[in-house]
Design a protein around this motif. Structure first.
Motif, short mmCIF file in Angstrom:
data_model
loop_
_atom_site.label_atom_id
_atom_site.label_comp_id
_atom_site.label_asym_id
_atom_site.label_seq_id
_atom_site.Cartn_x
_atom_site.Cartn_y
_atom_site.Cartn_z
N PRO A 49 6.53 36.27 8.46
CA PRO A 49 7.21 36.63 7.22
C PRO A 49 6.74 35.87 5.99
CG PRO A 49 8.70 35.45 8.68
CD PRO A 49 7.44 35.70 9.45
N ASP A 50 5.92 34.86 6.16
CA ASP A 50 5.39 34.11 5.03
C ASP A 50 4.02 34.62 4.59
OD1 ASP A 50 7.66 32.54 5.03
OD2 ASP A 50 6.73 30.89 6.15
N TYR A 51 3.50 35.66 5.21
CA TYR A 51 2.21 36.22 4.82
C TYR A 51 2.44 37.15 3.63
CZ TYR A 51 -2.71 37.16 5.44
OH TYR A 51 -4.06 37.22 5.24
N VAL A 52 2.49 36.55 2.47
CA VAL A 52 2.93 37.20 1.24
C VAL A 52 2.09 38.43 0.86
CG1 VAL A 52 3.29 36.82 -1.24
CG2 VAL A 52 3.95 35.05 0.41
N ALA A 53 0.80 38.36 1.06
CA ALA A 53 -0.07 39.47 0.67
C ALA A 53 0.31 40.77 1.36
CB ALA A 53 -1.52 39.12 0.96
N ALA A 54 0.86 40.68 2.56
CA ALA A 54 1.23 41.89 3.31
C ALA A 54 2.32 42.68 2.58
CB ALA A 54 1.68 41.52 4.72
N TYR A 55 3.25 41.98 1.97
CA TYR A 55 4.33 42.66 1.24
C TYR A 55 3.76 43.42 0.03
CZ TYR A 55 7.53 39.44 3.69
OH TYR A 55 8.23 38.73 4.63
N PHE A 56 2.89 42.74 -0.70
CA PHE A 56 2.33 43.35 -1.91
C PHE A 56 1.49 44.58 -1.55
CE2 PHE A 56 -0.20 42.37 -6.04
CZ PHE A 56 0.49 43.36 -6.70
N ALA A 81 9.73 36.20 -0.43
CA ALA A 81 8.82 35.44 0.45
C ALA A 81 7.91 34.53 -0.36
CB ALA A 81 8.00 36.41 1.30
N ALA A 82 7.39 35.05 -1.46
CA ALA A 82 6.49 34.24 -2.30
C ALA A 82 7.21 33.03 -2.86
CB ALA A 82 5.91 35.10 -3.43
N HIS A 89 2.22 32.51 -8.28
CA HIS A 89 1.27 33.53 -8.74
C HIS A 89 1.55 34.88 -8.09
CE1 HIS A 89 -2.46 35.24 -10.23
NE2 HIS A 89 -2.71 35.67 -9.00
N ALA A 90 1.72 34.88 -6.78
CA ALA A 90 2.02 36.14 -6.07
C ALA A 90 3.37 36.70 -6.50
CB ALA A 90 1.98 35.92 -4.56
N ALA A 91 4.34 35.82 -6.68
CA ALA A 91 5.66 36.27 -7.13
C ALA A 91 5.54 36.94 -8.49
CB ALA A 91 6.64 35.10 -7.18
N MET A 94 3.82 40.40 -8.15
CA MET A 94 4.72 41.41 -7.58
C MET A 94 5.84 41.77 -8.55
SD MET A 94 4.87 40.75 -3.49
CE MET A 94 4.70 38.96 -3.46
N THR A 95 6.28 40.81 -9.32
CA THR A 95 7.30 41.09 -10.33
C THR A 95 6.75 42.07 -11.36
OG1 THR A 95 8.38 38.95 -10.01
CG2 THR A 95 8.81 40.08 -12.09
N ALA A 96 5.53 41.84 -11.80
CA ALA A 96 4.90 42.74 -12.77
C ALA A 96 4.71 44.13 -12.16
CB ALA A 96 3.56 42.17 -13.22
#
Length: 103
Positions: A49-56, A81-82, A89-91, A94-96
């Motif tokens: 669940p911490d593999y952030v790129a997968a969500y994006f 998760a981010a 940066h990832a957060a 994804m927010t954008a």
């Protein structure tokens, strides 16, 4: 041997390698196997669940498939998760992206 075949072969040796699993999911989507790619991303997220790129990536694939509600949910989960892992940066990315998704 195709890239997809190579990834599958490498995963036989190290089936829990999150990066390889992520790369396989992307290759599946690229090959037009969107459902299998999304399933691979879901499996990766469940196991890591911490593999952030997968969500994006999941959010982007869903958005391209015009599944906006699910894309928003994936993005929101990815932002959580981010933030949990300290990836501002990832957060932010994804927010954008989330802001571009219409209801």
């Amino acid at each position: 041997m195709s890239r997809l075949e190579k990834l599958k072969q490498m995963l036989q040796e190290t089936p829990q390698d999150s990066f390889l699993r992520y790369a396989l999911a992307l290759e599946l989507v690229k090959a037009g196997e969107t459902t299998s790619g999304l399933e691979a991303l879901d499996s990766l997220i469940a196991d890591d669940p911490d593999y952030v790129a997968a969500y994006f990536q999941k959010a982007q694939v869903l958005a391209e498939d015009e599944q906006t509600v699910l894309a928003r949910e994936a993005c929101q989960a990815g932002i959580v998760a981010a933030k949990r892992v300290g990836d501002a940066h990832a957060a932010g990315e994804m927010t954008a992206f989330l802001e571009t998704l219409e209801d």
